[in-house]
Scaffold this motif. Structure first.
Motif, PDB file in Angstrom:
ATOM      1  N   ARG A  41       0.866  -1.186   0.000  1.00 53.17           N
ATOM      2  CA  ARG A  41       0.000   0.000   0.000  1.00 53.17           C
ATOM      3  C   ARG A  41       0.897   1.229   0.000  1.00 53.17           C
ATOM      4  NH1 ARG A  41      -5.251  -1.691   1.289  1.00 53.17           N
ATOM      5  NH2 ARG A  41      -5.823   0.340   0.416  1.00 53.17           N
ATOM      6  N   PHE A  42       0.726   2.059  -1.027  1.00 53.20           N
ATOM      7  CA  PHE A  42       1.529   3.278  -1.156  1.00 53.20           C
ATOM      8  C   PHE A  42       0.645   4.507  -1.059  1.00 53.20           C
ATOM      9  CE2 PHE A  42       3.152   6.744  -3.891  1.00 53.20           C
ATOM     10  CZ  PHE A  42       4.228   7.100  -3.087  1.00 53.20           C
ATOM     11  N   THR A  43       1.126   5.500  -0.301  1.00 54.07           N
ATOM     12  CA  THR A  43       0.401   6.755  -0.203  1.00 54.07           C
ATOM     13  C   THR A  43       1.376   7.911  -0.065  1.00 54.07           C
ATOM     14  OG1 THR A  43      -1.470   7.876   0.846  1.00 54.07           O
ATOM     15  CG2 THR A  43       0.157   6.852   2.312  1.00 54.07           C
ATOM     16  N   VAL A  44       0.831   9.106  -0.135  1.00 49.85           N
ATOM     17  CA  VAL A  44       1.591  10.332   0.071  1.00 49.85           C
ATOM     18  C   VAL A  44       1.148  10.961   1.377  1.00 49.85           C
ATOM     19  CG1 VAL A  44       1.852  12.711  -0.769  1.00 49.85           C
ATOM     20  CG2 VAL A  44       2.093  10.789  -2.357  1.00 49.85           C
ATOM     21  N   SER A  45       2.103  11.525   2.098  1.00 47.02           N
ATOM     22  CA  SER A  45       1.824  12.277   3.325  1.00 47.02           C
ATOM     23  C   SER A  45       2.440  13.659   3.139  1.00 47.02           C
ATOM     24  CB  SER A  45       2.439  11.559   4.538  1.00 47.02           C
ATOM     25  OG  SER A  45       2.164  12.261   5.726  1.00 47.02           O
ATOM     26  N   THR A  46       1.601  14.655   2.935  1.00 42.89           N
ATOM     27  CA  THR A  46       2.070  15.960   2.473  1.00 42.89           C
ATOM     28  C   THR A  46       1.513  17.112   3.297  1.00 42.89           C
ATOM     29  OG1 THR A  46       2.109  17.442   0.541  1.00 42.89           O
ATOM     30  CG2 THR A  46       0.177  16.026   0.779  1.00 42.89           C
ATOM     31  N   GLY A  47       2.224  18.225   3.253  1.00 42.81           N
ATOM     32  CA  GLY A  47       1.690  19.439   3.843  1.00 42.81           C
ATOM     33  C   GLY A  47       0.662  20.099   2.947  1.00 42.81           C
ATOM     34  N   ARG A  48       0.618  19.701   1.685  1.00 41.96           N
ATOM     35  CA  ARG A  48      -0.367  20.275   0.761  1.00 41.96           C
ATOM     36  C   ARG A  48      -1.791  19.927   1.188  1.00 41.96           C
ATOM     37  NH1 ARG A  48       1.323  21.392  -5.107  1.00 41.96           N
ATOM     38  NH2 ARG A  48       3.601  21.437  -5.053  1.00 41.96           N
ATOM     39  N   ALA A  49      -2.701  20.828   0.878  1.00 41.60           N
ATOM     40  CA  ALA A  49      -4.122  20.588   1.119  1.00 41.60           C
ATOM     41  C   ALA A  49      -4.715  19.827  -0.070  1.00 41.60           C
ATOM     42  CB  ALA A  49      -4.850  21.906   1.326  1.00 41.60           C
ATOM     43  N   ASN A 181       9.511  24.135   5.663  1.00 45.44           N
ATOM     44  CA  ASN A 181      10.797  24.608   5.153  1.00 45.44           C
ATOM     45  C   ASN A 181      11.151  25.857   5.937  1.00 45.44           C
ATOM     46  OD1 ASN A 181       9.821  26.993   3.788  1.00 45.44           O
ATOM     47  ND2 ASN A 181       9.256  25.737   2.033  1.00 45.44           N
ATOM     48  N   ALA A 182      12.252  26.498   5.611  1.00 44.27           N
ATOM     49  CA  ALA A 182      12.762  27.581   6.447  1.00 44.27           C
ATOM     50  C   ALA A 182      11.821  28.771   6.557  1.00 44.27           C
ATOM     51  CB  ALA A 182      14.119  28.042   5.923  1.00 44.27           C
ATOM     52  N   VAL A 183      10.927  28.970   5.591  1.00 42.23           N
ATOM     53  CA  VAL A 183      10.055  30.144   5.596  1.00 42.23           C
ATOM     54  C   VAL A 183       8.573  29.789   5.715  1.00 42.23           C
ATOM     55  CG1 VAL A 183      11.719  31.558   4.338  1.00 42.23           C
ATOM     56  CG2 VAL A 183      10.017  30.244   3.064  1.00 42.23           C
ATOM     57  N   LEU A 184       8.271  28.535   6.044  1.00 44.29           N
ATOM     58  CA  LEU A 184       6.886  28.095   6.222  1.00 44.29           C
ATOM     59  C   LEU A 184       6.761  27.358   7.545  1.00 44.29           C
ATOM     60  CD1 LEU A 184       6.045  26.645   2.670  1.00 44.29           C
ATOM     61  CD2 LEU A 184       5.636  28.972   3.512  1.00 44.29           C
ATOM     62  N   ASN A 218      11.890  17.081   5.514  1.00 41.18           N
ATOM     63  CA  ASN A 218      11.935  18.292   6.334  1.00 41.18           C
ATOM     64  C   ASN A 218      11.402  18.054   7.739  1.00 41.18           C
ATOM     65  OD1 ASN A 218      12.403  21.172   6.764  1.00 41.18           O
ATOM     66  ND2 ASN A 218      12.224  21.343   4.539  1.00 41.18           N
ATOM     67  N   GLN A 219      11.431  19.113   8.562  1.00 40.43           N
ATOM     68  CA  GLN A 219      11.084  18.963   9.974  1.00 40.43           C
ATOM     69  C   GLN A 219       9.673  18.419  10.185  1.00 40.43           C
ATOM     70  OE1 GLN A 219      12.092  22.267  12.630  1.00 40.43           O
ATOM     71  NE2 GLN A 219      13.505  23.025  11.080  1.00 40.43           N
ATOM     72  N   ASN A 220       8.736  18.834   9.340  1.00 39.64           N
ATOM     73  CA  ASN A 220       7.372  18.350   9.521  1.00 39.64           C
ATOM     74  C   ASN A 220       7.227  16.864   9.220  1.00 39.64           C
ATOM     75  OD1 ASN A 220       7.790  18.966   6.745  1.00 39.64           O
ATOM     76  ND2 ASN A 220       5.593  19.080   6.398  1.00 39.64           N
ATOM     77  N   ASP A 221       8.264  16.255   8.638  1.00 43.05           N
ATOM     78  CA  ASP A 221       8.254  14.816   8.381  1.00 43.05           C
ATOM     79  C   ASP A 221       8.804  14.008   9.561  1.00 43.05           C
ATOM     80  OD1 ASP A 221       7.307  14.867   5.618  1.00 43.05           O
ATOM     81  OD2 ASP A 221       9.226  15.809   5.161  1.00 43.05           O
ATOM     82  N   ILE A 222       9.465  14.662  10.500  1.00 39.99           N
ATOM     83  CA  ILE A 222      10.093  13.932  11.604  1.00 39.99           C
ATOM     84  C   ILE A 222       9.073  13.123  12.429  1.00 39.99           C
ATOM     85  CG2 ILE A 222      11.394  14.198  13.755  1.00 39.99           C
ATOM     86  CD1 ILE A 222      12.971  16.447  12.391  1.00 39.99           C
ATOM     87  N   PRO A 223       7.875  13.655  12.739  1.00 42.56           N
ATOM     88  CA  PRO A 223       6.899  12.822  13.449  1.00 42.56           C
ATOM     89  C   PRO A 223       6.505  11.574  12.661  1.00 42.56           C
ATOM     90  CG  PRO A 223       6.296  15.131  13.622  1.00 42.56           C
ATOM     91  CD  PRO A 223       7.401  15.055  12.612  1.00 42.56           C
ATOM     92  N   PRO A 234      15.725  11.550   1.875  1.00 36.26           N
ATOM     93  CA  PRO A 234      16.595  11.784   0.715  1.00 36.26           C
ATOM     94  C   PRO A 234      17.819  12.585   1.140  1.00 36.26           C
ATOM     95  CG  PRO A 234      14.764  13.316   0.678  1.00 36.26           C
ATOM     96  CD  PRO A 234      14.504  12.384   1.828  1.00 36.26           C
ATOM     97  N   ALA A 235      18.871  12.517   0.340  1.00 35.89           N
ATOM     98  CA  ALA A 235      20.113  13.214   0.672  1.00 35.89           C
ATOM     99  C   ALA A 235      19.926  14.723   0.762  1.00 35.89           C
ATOM    100  CB  ALA A 235      21.178  12.880  -0.367  1.00 35.89           C
ATOM    101  N   ASN A 236      18.902  15.261   0.083  1.00 34.46           N
ATOM    102  CA  ASN A 236      18.643  16.702   0.107  1.00 34.46           C
ATOM    103  C   ASN A 236      17.834  17.149   1.323  1.00 34.46           C
ATOM    104  OD1 ASN A 236      16.707  15.192  -1.919  1.00 34.46           O
ATOM    105  ND2 ASN A 236      15.486  16.832  -1.024  1.00 34.46           N
ATOM    106  N   CYS A 237      17.704  16.291   2.317  1.00 37.87           N
ATOM    107  CA  CYS A 237      16.855  16.609   3.479  1.00 37.87           C
ATOM    108  C   CYS A 237      17.494  17.672   4.373  1.00 37.87           C
ATOM    109  CB  CYS A 237      16.580  15.346   4.293  1.00 37.87           C
ATOM    110  SG  CYS A 237      18.025  14.661   5.133  1.00 37.87           S
ATOM    111  N   ALA A 238      16.669  18.256   5.237  1.00 36.87           N
ATOM    112  CA  ALA A 238      17.131  19.248   6.196  1.00 36.87           C
ATOM    113  C   ALA A 238      18.054  18.601   7.232  1.00 36.87           C
ATOM    114  CB  ALA A 238      15.936  19.892   6.896  1.00 36.87           C
ATOM    115  N   GLN A 239      18.932  19.405   7.794  1.00 34.23           N
ATOM    116  CA  GLN A 239      19.878  18.884   8.792  1.00 34.23           C
ATOM    117  C   GLN A 239      19.145  18.288   9.983  1.00 34.23           C
ATOM    118  OE1 GLN A 239      23.279  18.685   8.418  1.00 34.23           O
ATOM    119  NE2 GLN A 239      23.126  17.422  10.261  1.00 34.23           N
TER     120      GLN A 239
END
Length: 270
Positions: A41-49, A181-184, A218-223, A234-239
């Motif tokens: 089962r594959f899904t997306v978990s996004t900040g988008r509405a 992200n840094a500004v949201l 990003n940080q909102n993915d940590i939970p 991914p390698a491009n993730c936030a510190q």
């Protein structure tokens, strides 16, 4: 019975599943089609509405309800219905109005159903709206219709750090306040996070905790990564994601989702 029966893979959307063009790469597509064909089962978990994610649904091999609005909504696009809804509390407009008076540089983007409202739009809100490709209405917070699924505070990072501290100190029992992200700075109801909603989805699907896998940048993915049997990034993730102990893979542009499916292929032999 496929080898991935009872396995759930949840991926962040922007800069994880897809890069700036929001197009699923051939490598990721082939891997996910194999994963779902074998019962996963594959899904997306996004900040988008729902409104800003819906244009991409038909092009993705999703076969489970989608986590939207940073964990405030679980929506079944196949059935056309909301499965779980965790809106911001009724105090949100008044609370954020007080914060806005103290920090007038904040732009605040609010989601009510399929409509987007913005209080004091700034350069960051303008860029965000261009990225998600949707229209919006400018309004004072107290004039916007409620309830809201989420509110996104937008400003330079230094001001958002102050806003985050204020929200947590004053209303930590009401809201989550976490960066996408840094500004949201994403504000949802206290019980609403990507991690919490992925667990609700797994329960609905009958997936055990040991068979949940999540990936985000990003940080909102940590939970969400915290509930994953192996937390992937991914390698491009936030510190902050790297510091959380995530298993760092190839970058988004290098088909990190396909790499995850390859790892799962070894963990679940036929």
């Amino acid at each position: 019975m496929g080898k991935f029966e009872g396995v759930l893979l949840a991926s962040d959307f922007d800069d994880t599943l897809v890069s700036s063009g929001c197009v699923l790469s051939p490598g990721n597509r082939a891997a996910l089609e194999y994963f779902t064909r074998e019962g996963g089962r594959f899904t997306v978990s996004t900040g988008r509405a729902k409104r800003t994610f819906a244009p991409y649904v038909s092009s993705l091999p999703i076969n489970a309800p989608v986590v939207l609005s940073n964990g405030a909504v679980l929506y079944d696009f196949a059935a056309g219905r909301t499965v779980v809804d965790l809106p911001l509390p009724a105090t949100a407009a008044e609370d954020l109005s007080a914060l806005s008076r103290e920090m007038p540089g904040l732009g605040i983007e609010c989601y009510h159903g399929d409509d987007v409202y913005i209080h004091r739009p700034n350069a960051h809100t303008q860029r965000h709206m261009e990225k998600v490709k949707t229209d919006w209405t400018q309004a004072d917070l107290l004039e916007m219709p409620t309830p809201w699924s989420k509110a996104v505070l937008q400003a330079d990072h230094s001001l958002l750090l102050q806003a985050q501290a204020a929200v947590r100190e004053r209303w930590g029992d009401r809201y989550e306040a976490i960066f996408s992200n840094a500004v949201l700075l994403e504000c949802t109801a206290r019980t609403a996070s990507k991690g919490g909603m992925v667990l609700k989805l797994a329960q609905l699907l009958g997936v055990e905790r040991k068979d949940i896998y999540c990936v985000g940048d990003n940080q909102n993915d940590i939970p969400m990564l915290a509930v994953s049997a192996i937390p992937f990034a991914p390698a491009n993730c936030a510190q902050e994601v790297k510091d959380s102990g995530a298993t760092v893979l190839k970058s988004c542009e290098e088909d990190c989702i396909a790499q995850i499916v390859g790892i799962l292929d070894m963990r679940y032999p036929s």
